[in-house]
Design a protein around this motif. Structure first.
Motif, PDB file in Angstrom:
ATOM      1  N   ASP A  94      24.499   5.639  28.544  1.00  0.00           N
ATOM      2  CA  ASP A  94      23.337   4.830  28.221  1.00  0.00           C
ATOM      3  C   ASP A  94      23.693   3.362  28.116  1.00  0.00           C
ATOM      4  O   ASP A  94      24.841   2.989  27.937  1.00  0.00           O
ATOM      5  N   LYS A  95      22.677   2.513  28.197  1.00  0.00           N
ATOM      6  CA  LYS A  95      22.842   1.117  27.854  1.00  0.00           C
ATOM      7  C   LYS A  95      23.155   1.053  26.365  1.00  0.00           C
ATOM      8  O   LYS A  95      22.645   1.845  25.587  1.00  0.00           O
ATOM      9  N   THR A  96      23.988   0.091  25.979  1.00  0.00           N
ATOM     10  CA  THR A  96      24.563   0.145  24.646  1.00  0.00           C
ATOM     11  C   THR A  96      24.116  -0.986  23.739  1.00  0.00           C
ATOM     12  O   THR A  96      24.773  -1.278  22.755  1.00  0.00           O
ATOM     13  N   SER A  97      23.008  -1.649  24.029  1.00  0.00           N
ATOM     14  CA  SER A  97      22.620  -2.770  23.185  1.00  0.00           C
ATOM     15  C   SER A  97      22.123  -2.323  21.819  1.00  0.00           C
ATOM     16  O   SER A  97      22.144  -3.107  20.881  1.00  0.00           O
ATOM     17  N   ALA A  98      21.674  -1.090  21.674  1.00  0.00           N
ATOM     18  CA  ALA A  98      21.093  -0.660  20.404  1.00  0.00           C
ATOM     19  C   ALA A  98      22.039   0.196  19.572  1.00  0.00           C
ATOM     20  O   ALA A  98      21.789   0.399  18.389  1.00  0.00           O
ATOM     21  N   ALA A  99      23.105   0.734  20.159  1.00  0.00           N
ATOM     22  CA  ALA A  99      23.933   1.705  19.442  1.00  0.00           C
ATOM     23  C   ALA A  99      25.413   1.432  19.684  1.00  0.00           C
ATOM     24  O   ALA A  99      25.802   0.831  20.681  1.00  0.00           O
ATOM     25  N   PHE A 100      26.231   1.881  18.721  1.00  0.00           N
ATOM     26  CA  PHE A 100      27.675   1.778  18.875  1.00  0.00           C
ATOM     27  C   PHE A 100      28.294   3.100  18.452  1.00  0.00           C
ATOM     28  O   PHE A 100      27.678   3.922  17.757  1.00  0.00           O
ATOM     29  N   LEU A 101      29.541   3.309  18.885  1.00  0.00           N
ATOM     30  CA  LEU A 101      30.222   4.566  18.619  1.00  0.00           C
ATOM     31  C   LEU A 101      30.772   4.577  17.203  1.00  0.00           C
ATOM     32  O   LEU A 101      31.489   3.664  16.793  1.00  0.00           O
ATOM     33  N   ALA A 102      30.437   5.576  16.443  1.00  0.00           N
ATOM     34  CA  ALA A 102      30.899   5.726  15.056  1.00  0.00           C
ATOM     35  C   ALA A 102      31.598   7.075  14.919  1.00  0.00           C
ATOM     36  O   ALA A 102      31.431   7.954  15.755  1.00  0.00           O
ATOM     37  N   PRO A 103      32.414   7.274  13.870  1.00  0.00           N
ATOM     38  CA  PRO A 103      32.692   6.304  12.805  1.00  0.00           C
ATOM     39  C   PRO A 103      33.797   5.335  13.202  1.00  0.00           C
ATOM     40  O   PRO A 103      34.557   5.591  14.127  1.00  0.00           O
TER      41      PRO A 103
ATOM     42  N   ALA B 220      32.815 -18.254  22.564  1.00  0.00           N
ATOM     43  CA  ALA B 220      33.056 -16.848  22.889  1.00  0.00           C
ATOM     44  C   ALA B 220      31.798 -16.039  22.622  1.00  0.00           C
ATOM     45  O   ALA B 220      31.082 -16.279  21.643  1.00  0.00           O
ATOM     46  N   SER B 221      31.542 -15.077  23.487  1.00  0.00           N
ATOM     47  CA  SER B 221      30.441 -14.132  23.301  1.00  0.00           C
ATOM     48  C   SER B 221      30.999 -12.726  23.197  1.00  0.00           C
ATOM     49  O   SER B 221      31.700 -12.260  24.101  1.00  0.00           O
ATOM     50  N   ILE B 222      30.694 -12.059  22.092  1.00  0.00           N
ATOM     51  CA  ILE B 222      31.084 -10.659  21.897  1.00  0.00           C
ATOM     52  C   ILE B 222      29.901  -9.792  22.305  1.00  0.00           C
ATOM     53  O   ILE B 222      28.822  -9.893  21.726  1.00  0.00           O
ATOM     54  N   GLY B 223      30.093  -8.934  23.283  1.00  0.00           N
ATOM     55  CA  GLY B 223      28.994  -8.111  23.773  1.00  0.00           C
ATOM     56  C   GLY B 223      28.081  -8.917  24.686  1.00  0.00           C
ATOM     57  O   GLY B 223      26.865  -8.941  24.523  1.00  0.00           O
ATOM     58  N   THR B 224      28.663  -9.547  25.693  1.00  0.00           N
ATOM     59  CA  THR B 224      27.931 -10.513  26.512  1.00  0.00           C
ATOM     60  C   THR B 224      26.877  -9.882  27.409  1.00  0.00           C
ATOM     61  O   THR B 224      25.929 -10.544  27.797  1.00  0.00           O
ATOM     62  N   GLY B 225      27.017  -8.610  27.776  1.00  0.00           N
ATOM     63  CA  GLY B 225      26.053  -8.010  28.696  1.00  0.00           C
ATOM     64  C   GLY B 225      26.151  -8.634  30.069  1.00  0.00           C
ATOM     65  O   GLY B 225      27.184  -8.555  30.729  1.00  0.00           O
ATOM     66  N   SER B 226      25.104  -9.315  30.501  1.00  0.00           N
ATOM     67  CA  SER B 226      25.080  -9.908  31.843  1.00  0.00           C
ATOM     68  C   SER B 226      25.754 -11.268  31.910  1.00  0.00           C
ATOM     69  O   SER B 226      25.919 -11.814  33.005  1.00  0.00           O
TER      70      SER B 226
ATOM     71  N   ALA C 282      25.061  -5.041  35.701  1.00  0.00           N
ATOM     72  CA  ALA C 282      25.750  -3.756  35.759  1.00  0.00           C
ATOM     73  C   ALA C 282      24.865  -2.655  35.184  1.00  0.00           C
ATOM     74  O   ALA C 282      23.931  -2.915  34.415  1.00  0.00           O
ATOM     75  N   ASP C 283      25.155  -1.421  35.550  1.00  0.00           N
ATOM     76  CA  ASP C 283      24.319  -0.296  35.141  1.00  0.00           C
ATOM     77  C   ASP C 283      24.163  -0.194  33.628  1.00  0.00           C
ATOM     78  O   ASP C 283      23.112   0.198  33.127  1.00  0.00           O
ATOM     79  N   ARG C 284      25.222  -0.519  32.863  1.00  0.00           N
ATOM     80  CA  ARG C 284      25.168  -0.366  31.408  1.00  0.00           C
ATOM     81  C   ARG C 284      24.662  -1.614  30.691  1.00  0.00           C
ATOM     82  O   ARG C 284      24.610  -1.630  29.463  1.00  0.00           O
ATOM     83  N   ALA C 285      24.328  -2.659  31.425  1.00  0.00           N
ATOM     84  CA  ALA C 285      23.830  -3.888  30.812  1.00  0.00           C
ATOM     85  C   ALA C 285      22.313  -3.957  30.958  1.00  0.00           C
ATOM     86  O   ALA C 285      21.752  -3.527  31.963  1.00  0.00           O
ATOM     87  N   TYR C 286      21.671  -4.521  29.953  1.00  0.00           N
ATOM     88  CA  TYR C 286      20.225  -4.650  29.986  1.00  0.00           C
ATOM     89  C   TYR C 286      19.804  -5.811  30.870  1.00  0.00           C
ATOM     90  O   TYR C 286      20.461  -6.855  30.904  1.00  0.00           O
TER      91      TYR C 286
END
Length: 335
Positions: free
Chosen positions: A173-182, A83-89, A44-48
């Motif tokens: 953006d792809k989200t593997s490096a960042a998360f929404l805060a706070p 279980a995988s949290i944040g599985t990506g592909s 998917a577009d947002r997955a690495y």
């Protein structure tokens, strides 16, 4: 019909395009029994994309899969549910199906289209005759899997460290490096200061989703002291163990190192980076499990080689190859 395998990255041009590669080469095993030899992955577009040009840089191939092997070797019984949290592909789930023998699999990620593609990938690449019950849902951390009422033997997470406060950045953006805060939850100050918020929250949420002898595997770019990671696990109510330990060349170095440097200039850290030469010498030919058992000694041996993020950014800009350690932290429920 199986497709011709390749070890060269192929970038999809649209949602229906597939990456095709040899899973035996990817997982470094001569034979597979539960997933297909030739893997087809929709990204998917947002997955690495998996890094098929250099598997040492690919997180599942070089970090998750070796950790699964070490975990499987040390358990008396095969994990039934994963279980995988944040599985990506979804490749991490396929690795768990093959290496751990998981028969029930839960996958989550932040966006519906990412989870939908990951679910198709899992279903597409299971070998005929292998039964896997798949639970897939989008949302925050483990919350999407709560309606399944499944208790998991292994919960795996590879979550982002870097907070952003702009929803639009996460959306585009792809989200593997960042998360929404706070975040609204109570976070120990040291956890927030070392940029470990999501890892801590995954541990907290895992209490209600684990079997009695279940474990959480937190895969973390180890730019912080090992003692901080083990204390995080204890504060979340677990018994910690360093399962595997290794190092990687810093991916997306321009963005990641500069972001850590900005946080360091605001008073956090100092974060830990190293030259590739120093990491190569410290780890020598140790396998991840061997390094995990000797992690504290390796960390101590690297003490004189540490570069803070600001210094690492300057070195990177001058052409020095920069890397960091990684940790697979195993957290077990306290007796």
């Amino acid at each position: 019909m199986s497709t011709a395998s390749t070890d060269v990255r192929t970038r999809p041009q649209n949602a229906s395009s597939l990456l095709r590669f040899d899973a035996r080469h990817y997982l470094d095993t001569p034979g597979l029994s539960r997933i297909k030899d030739d893997i087809e992955i929709e990204v998917a577009d947002r997955a690495y994309l998996p890094d098929l040009t250099d598997l040492k840089r690919d997180w599942v191939a070089s970090v998750a899969a070796p950790a699964f092997r070490v975990l499987a070797a040390g358990r008396a019984s095969r994990p039934h549910a994963f279980a995988s949290i944040g599985t990506g592909s979804g490749i991490d789930a396929l690795a768990a199906i093959e290496i751990l023998g998981a028969e029930v699999v839960g996958i989550t990620d932040l966006f519906d289209e990412v989870v939908a593609a990951a679910a198709r990938n899992v279903r597409r690449n299971i070998r005929a005759g292998t039964d896997v019950a798949l639970h897939a849902a989008a949302g925050d951390l483990l919350t999407p899997l709560a309606p399944s009422r499944v208790k998991f033997d292994v919960i795996y997470e590879n979550l982002p460290n870097l907070p952003v406060d702009d929803t639009r950045a996460i959306e585009k953006d792809k989200t593997s490096a960042a998360f929404l805060a706070p975040r609204r939850e109570a976070i120990p100050a040291f956890v927030a200061d070392w940029l470990l918020t999501m890892h801590y929250l995954a541990l907290v949420q895992s209490h209600d989703a684990l079997t009695r002898d279940g474990v959480v595997l937190s895969t973390i770019g180890g730019r912080v002291p090992l003692s901080v990671l083990t204390q995080m696990s204890r504060d979340a109510g677990f018994v910690p163990r360093i399962l595997t330990y290794g190092w990687k060349v810093q991916a997306d170095a321009d963005d990641v190192i500069s972001t850590y440097a900005n946080w360091e200039l605001q008073g956090l850290g100092p974060f830990r980076f190293y030259t590739v030469d120093a990491l190569t010498a410290a780890f020598a030919d140790l396998k991840p499990g061997e390094a995990g058992a000797d992690a504290s000694a390796i960390e101590a041996s690297l003490a004189g080689e540490q570069l803070g993020a600001v210094a690492a950014w300057e070195a990177h800009r001058s052409g020095v190859r920069i890397g960091h350690t990684y940790v697979v932290l195993q957290s077990s429920l306290a007796e």
